[in-house]
Design a protein around this motif. Structure first.
Motif, PDB file in Angstrom:
ATOM      1  N   ALA A  52       3.029  -8.421  -6.067  1.00  0.00           N
ATOM      2  CA  ALA A  52       2.934  -7.048  -5.552  1.00  0.00           C
ATOM      3  C   ALA A  52       2.755  -6.870  -4.040  1.00  0.00           C
ATOM      4  CB  ALA A  52       1.795  -6.568  -6.381  1.00  0.00           C
ATOM      5  N   PHE A  53       1.897  -7.859  -3.506  1.00  0.00           N
ATOM      6  CA  PHE A  53       1.680  -7.927  -2.072  1.00  0.00           C
ATOM      7  C   PHE A  53       2.943  -7.801  -1.338  1.00  0.00           C
ATOM      8  CE2 PHE A  53       1.338 -10.583   1.790  1.00  0.00           C
ATOM      9  CZ  PHE A  53       0.358 -10.196   2.386  1.00  0.00           C
ATOM     10  N   LYS A  54       3.945  -8.644  -1.614  1.00  0.00           N
ATOM     11  CA  LYS A  54       5.163  -8.668  -0.932  1.00  0.00           C
ATOM     12  C   LYS A  54       6.012  -7.432  -0.972  1.00  0.00           C
ATOM     13  CE  LYS A  54       5.295 -13.677  -1.362  1.00  0.00           C
ATOM     14  NZ  LYS A  54       5.981 -14.886  -2.188  1.00  0.00           N
ATOM     15  N   LEU A  55       5.626  -6.562  -2.190  1.00  0.00           N
ATOM     16  CA  LEU A  55       6.453  -5.235  -2.253  1.00  0.00           C
ATOM     17  C   LEU A  55       5.941  -4.226  -1.490  1.00  0.00           C
ATOM     18  CD1 LEU A  55       7.245  -5.715  -6.085  1.00  0.00           C
ATOM     19  CD2 LEU A  55       8.823  -5.979  -4.236  1.00  0.00           C
ATOM     20  N   CYS A  56       4.733  -4.241  -1.047  1.00  0.00           N
ATOM     21  CA  CYS A  56       4.154  -3.066  -0.329  1.00  0.00           C
ATOM     22  C   CYS A  56       4.568  -2.866   1.170  1.00  0.00           C
ATOM     23  CB  CYS A  56       2.644  -3.116  -0.286  1.00  0.00           C
ATOM     24  SG  CYS A  56       1.731  -3.385  -1.881  1.00  0.00           S
ATOM     25  N   ASP A  57       4.507  -1.685   1.303  1.00  0.00           N
ATOM     26  CA  ASP A  57       5.020  -1.182   2.798  1.00  0.00           C
ATOM     27  C   ASP A  57       3.743  -0.833   3.820  1.00  0.00           C
ATOM     28  OD1 ASP A  57       7.801  -0.311   2.154  1.00  0.00           O
ATOM     29  OD2 ASP A  57       6.854   1.193   0.779  1.00  0.00           O
ATOM     30  N   VAL A  58       2.624  -0.703   3.089  1.00  0.00           N
ATOM     31  CA  VAL A  58       1.426  -0.588   3.779  1.00  0.00           C
ATOM     32  C   VAL A  58       0.222  -1.277   3.091  1.00  0.00           C
ATOM     33  CG1 VAL A  58      -0.457   1.132   4.679  1.00  0.00           C
ATOM     34  CG2 VAL A  58       2.109   1.823   4.530  1.00  0.00           C
ATOM     35  N   LEU A  59      -0.595  -1.976   3.636  1.00  0.00           N
ATOM     36  CA  LEU A  59      -1.543  -2.937   3.065  1.00  0.00           C
ATOM     37  C   LEU A  59      -2.857  -2.553   3.763  1.00  0.00           C
ATOM     38  CD1 LEU A  59       0.642  -5.961   3.055  1.00  0.00           C
ATOM     39  CD2 LEU A  59      -0.350  -5.185   1.075  1.00  0.00           C
ATOM     40  N   SER A  60      -3.773  -2.692   2.902  1.00  0.00           N
ATOM     41  CA  SER A  60      -5.274  -2.630   3.467  1.00  0.00           C
ATOM     42  C   SER A  60      -5.747  -3.983   4.036  1.00  0.00           C
ATOM     43  CB  SER A  60      -6.277  -2.395   2.399  1.00  0.00           C
ATOM     44  OG  SER A  60      -6.238  -3.333   1.602  1.00  0.00           O
ATOM     45  N   GLU A  61      -6.725  -3.768   5.059  1.00  0.00           N
ATOM     46  CA  GLU A  61      -6.979  -5.126   5.809  1.00  0.00           C
ATOM     47  C   GLU A  61      -7.301  -6.123   4.584  1.00  0.00           C
ATOM     48  OE1 GLU A  61      -6.855  -5.982   8.941  1.00  0.00           O
ATOM     49  OE2 GLU A  61      -5.613  -4.305   9.188  1.00  0.00           O
ATOM     50  N   THR A  62      -8.101  -6.074   3.781  1.00  0.00           N
ATOM     51  CA  THR A  62      -8.376  -6.902   2.633  1.00  0.00           C
ATOM     52  C   THR A  62      -7.262  -7.543   2.052  1.00  0.00           C
ATOM     53  OG1 THR A  62     -10.528  -5.715   2.325  1.00  0.00           O
ATOM     54  CG2 THR A  62      -9.900  -7.144   0.483  1.00  0.00           C
ATOM     55  N   ALA A  63      -6.310  -6.744   1.354  1.00  0.00           N
ATOM     56  CA  ALA A  63      -4.977  -7.077   1.096  1.00  0.00           C
ATOM     57  C   ALA A  63      -4.610  -8.203   1.667  1.00  0.00           C
ATOM     58  CB  ALA A  63      -4.252  -5.986   0.475  1.00  0.00           C
ATOM     59  N   LYS A  64      -4.431  -7.760   3.199  1.00  0.00           N
ATOM     60  CA  LYS A  64      -3.666  -8.712   3.946  1.00  0.00           C
ATOM     61  C   LYS A  64      -4.334 -10.032   4.153  1.00  0.00           C
ATOM     62  CE  LYS A  64      -1.921  -5.021   7.306  1.00  0.00           C
ATOM     63  NZ  LYS A  64      -2.292  -4.414   8.496  1.00  0.00           N
ATOM     64  N   GLU A  65      -5.574 -10.064   4.156  1.00  0.00           N
ATOM     65  CA  GLU A  65      -6.237 -11.236   4.418  1.00  0.00           C
ATOM     66  C   GLU A  65      -6.499 -12.156   3.252  1.00  0.00           C
ATOM     67  OE1 GLU A  65     -10.038  -9.957   5.460  1.00  0.00           O
ATOM     68  OE2 GLU A  65      -9.563  -8.942   7.479  1.00  0.00           O
ATOM     69  N   LEU A  66      -6.101 -11.449   1.899  1.00  0.00           N
ATOM     70  CA  LEU A  66      -6.134 -12.235   0.779  1.00  0.00           C
ATOM     71  C   LEU A  66      -4.571 -12.607   0.307  1.00  0.00           C
ATOM     72  CD1 LEU A  66      -8.908 -10.225  -1.417  1.00  0.00           C
ATOM     73  CD2 LEU A  66      -8.988 -12.396  -0.231  1.00  0.00           C
ATOM     74  N   GLY A  67      -3.612 -11.840   0.941  1.00  0.00           N
ATOM     75  CA  GLY A  67      -2.310 -11.857   0.189  1.00  0.00           C
ATOM     76  C   GLY A  67      -1.972 -11.680  -0.982  1.00  0.00           C
ATOM     77  N   ALA A  68      -2.813 -10.951  -1.468  1.00  0.00           N
ATOM     78  CA  ALA A  68      -2.753 -10.401  -2.951  1.00  0.00           C
ATOM     79  C   ALA A  68      -3.279  -8.928  -3.209  1.00  0.00           C
ATOM     80  CB  ALA A  68      -3.656 -11.311  -3.888  1.00  0.00           C
ATOM     81  N   VAL A  69      -2.457  -8.146  -4.286  1.00  0.00           N
ATOM     82  CA  VAL A  69      -2.855  -7.065  -4.319  1.00  0.00           C
ATOM     83  C   VAL A  69      -2.980  -6.581  -5.946  1.00  0.00           C
ATOM     84  CG1 VAL A  69      -1.700  -4.642  -4.566  1.00  0.00           C
ATOM     85  CG2 VAL A  69      -1.534  -5.785  -2.450  1.00  0.00           C
ATOM     86  N   ASN A  70      -4.221  -5.746  -6.056  1.00  0.00           N
ATOM     87  CA  ASN A  70      -4.726  -5.365  -7.642  1.00  0.00           C
ATOM     88  C   ASN A  70      -4.514  -3.919  -7.754  1.00  0.00           C
ATOM     89  OD1 ASN A  70      -7.043  -4.691  -6.370  1.00  0.00           O
ATOM     90  ND2 ASN A  70      -8.087  -5.074  -8.221  1.00  0.00           N
ATOM     91  N   LEU A  71      -4.035  -3.218  -6.614  1.00  0.00           N
ATOM     92  CA  LEU A  71      -4.169  -1.667  -6.595  1.00  0.00           C
ATOM     93  C   LEU A  71      -2.951  -1.236  -6.053  1.00  0.00           C
ATOM     94  CD1 LEU A  71      -5.305   1.028  -7.394  1.00  0.00           C
ATOM     95  CD2 LEU A  71      -6.758   0.863  -5.493  1.00  0.00           C
ATOM     96  N   ILE A  72      -2.097  -0.628  -6.463  1.00  0.00           N
ATOM     97  CA  ILE A  72      -0.930  -0.069  -5.714  1.00  0.00           C
ATOM     98  C   ILE A  72      -1.112   1.544  -5.804  1.00  0.00           C
ATOM     99  CG2 ILE A  72       1.560   0.622  -6.007  1.00  0.00           C
ATOM    100  CD1 ILE A  72       2.060  -2.591  -6.041  1.00  0.00           C
ATOM    101  N   ILE A  73      -0.927   2.206  -4.844  1.00  0.00           N
ATOM    102  CA  ILE A  73      -0.940   3.918  -4.791  1.00  0.00           C
ATOM    103  C   ILE A  73       0.723   4.242  -4.177  1.00  0.00           C
ATOM    104  CG2 ILE A  73      -1.734   5.859  -3.824  1.00  0.00           C
ATOM    105  CD1 ILE A  73      -3.456   4.157  -5.622  1.00  0.00           C
ATOM    106  N   PHE A  74       1.143   5.318  -4.724  1.00  0.00           N
ATOM    107  CA  PHE A  74       2.595   5.640  -4.479  1.00  0.00           C
ATOM    108  C   PHE A  74       2.184   7.040  -3.752  1.00  0.00           C
ATOM    109  CE2 PHE A  74       3.478   3.544  -8.229  1.00  0.00           C
ATOM    110  CZ  PHE A  74       4.257   2.426  -7.607  1.00  0.00           C
ATOM    111  N   GLU A  75       2.375   7.043  -2.255  1.00  0.00           N
ATOM    112  CA  GLU A  75       2.136   8.278  -1.376  1.00  0.00           C
ATOM    113  C   GLU A  75       3.268   8.022  -0.337  1.00  0.00           C
ATOM    114  OE1 GLU A  75      -1.546   8.421   1.465  1.00  0.00           O
ATOM    115  OE2 GLU A  75      -2.184   8.530  -0.834  1.00  0.00           O
ATOM    116  N   ASN A  76       3.572   9.543  -0.232  1.00  0.00           N
ATOM    117  CA  ASN A  76       4.633   9.874   0.779  1.00  0.00           C
ATOM    118  C   ASN A  76       5.961   8.912   0.745  1.00  0.00           C
ATOM    119  OD1 ASN A  76       3.150  11.932   1.740  1.00  0.00           O
ATOM    120  ND2 ASN A  76       1.816  10.599   2.871  1.00  0.00           N
ATOM    121  N   GLY A  77       6.358   8.372  -0.564  1.00  0.00           N
ATOM    122  CA  GLY A  77       7.287   7.661  -0.635  1.00  0.00           C
ATOM    123  C   GLY A  77       7.208   6.141  -0.165  1.00  0.00           C
ATOM    124  N   LYS A  78       5.879   5.777   0.124  1.00  0.00           N
ATOM    125  CA  LYS A  78       5.470   4.244   0.704  1.00  0.00           C
ATOM    126  C   LYS A  78       4.722   3.759  -0.804  1.00  0.00           C
ATOM    127  CE  LYS A  78       6.576   4.614   4.999  1.00  0.00           C
ATOM    128  NZ  LYS A  78       7.511   3.876   5.682  1.00  0.00           N
TER     129      LYS A  78
END
Length: 287
Positions: free
Chosen positions: A75-101
């Motif tokens: 999921a991390f690799k599929l995101c257009d925009v990442l929080s700092e925490t997600a970037k540092e961990l290289g993993a995502v547990n929450l995805i939001i769809f916003e303005n096509g991103k």
């Protein structure tokens, strides 16, 4: 209008497997409490279909998704925009769809912190020594959050010493790795012990045994396992007069920012929710 709105806000937890996930129970409870016209489901997705599911989810009406094992790194690799925490961990547990991103975040570690603060409001992370059982994704998120909250001394205890060393290397001067065979050394100065593994979980591997009376500095044992409510390690800690915190709080607290993002409201009546989840686990346990 909330309850009468024609627009149904839709979210889900995505993983493989997700059969026993309590996320739908958590979000459905909050939706009902807030009178929101929304739904929250669980979606089992095959590995080869995960990418297309995420990319097309917004078109299918999803406002966002929770991601669980084994897809957090994908999921991390599929995101257009990442929080700092997600970037540092290289993993995502929450995805939001916003303005096509596709926006990605990771709320696991802070969910753990919030669950501990619920039980010990004035805890100083800086003044305590933490020992962690495990060196996987959960350990990574929790150690990251501990450091963000001021922890200065963390021991990582793992069967595979190399994994513990690799994780500790990201926190030089704070984290020290130990093999499970050296657990006594890893626990000697610990005031907080945290199990981040699946041992003791319903259907999971058997737990190791720890004689807590041999480690008098430990004042609290926390377990991220939430089913059963009281694990064997928690029982052993209780017998030695040690405060214990189970995993249900982390599960609920990591869901709070997700609910806020999916449905635009604050979750309500957390105390009632804990009772609902405990009763559900009792029923499931008797199936």
């Amino acid at each position: 209008m909330r309850g009468g709105s024609r627009v149904v806000k839709k979210a889900a937890v995505v993983g493989n497997p997700v059969d026993h996930s309590l996320s739908p129970d958590i979000h459905s409870f909050w939706l009902n409490e807030a009178g929101i016209n929304g739904i929250y489901t669980k979606e089992t997705v095959k590995h080869e279909n995960f990418g297309s599911f995420i990319v097309n989810a917004a078109k299918k009406g999803y406002s966002g998704l929770n991601i669980t094992v084994p897809f957090k790194e994908k999921a991390f690799k599929l995101c257009d925009v990442l929080s700092e925490t997600a970037k540092e961990l290289g993993a995502v547990n929450l995805i939001i769809f916003e303005n096509g991103k596709i926006m990605g975040d990771n709320t696991d570690g802070q969910g753990f912190i919030d669950s501990v603060i619920e039980k010990i409001p004035n805890l100083s992370f800086k003044k305590n020594n933490f020992s962690i059982l495990g060196a996987g994704g959960a350990a990574k998120g929790i150690i990251h959050a501990l450091c963000k909250n001021g922890a200065k001394n963390i021991n990582i205890i793992n069967r595979d010493l190399k994994k513990a060393k690799d994780l500790a290397s990201s926190y030089s001067g704070i984290a020290t790795p130990y093999a499970l065979s050296d657990i006594e050394k890893g626990l000697t100065d610990a005031s907080f012990l945290i199990n981040t593994t699946t041992m003791g979980m319903k259907g999971g591997p058997d737990s190791i045994e720890i004689n807590f009376s041999e480690f008098p500095k430990i004042i609290c044992f926390t377990d991220i396992v939430y089913n059963p409510k009281t694990t064997s390690l928690m029982s052993d800690a209780l017998k030695s007069g040690i405060k214990v915190i189970g995993g249900i709080g982390m599960l609920v607290n990591q869901a709070v920012p997700a609910f806020r993002a999916f449905y635009g409201e604050e979750p309500r009546n957390l105390d009632s929710l804990y009772l609902v989840l405990e009763n559900k686990m009792k029923v499931d346990h008797n199936d």
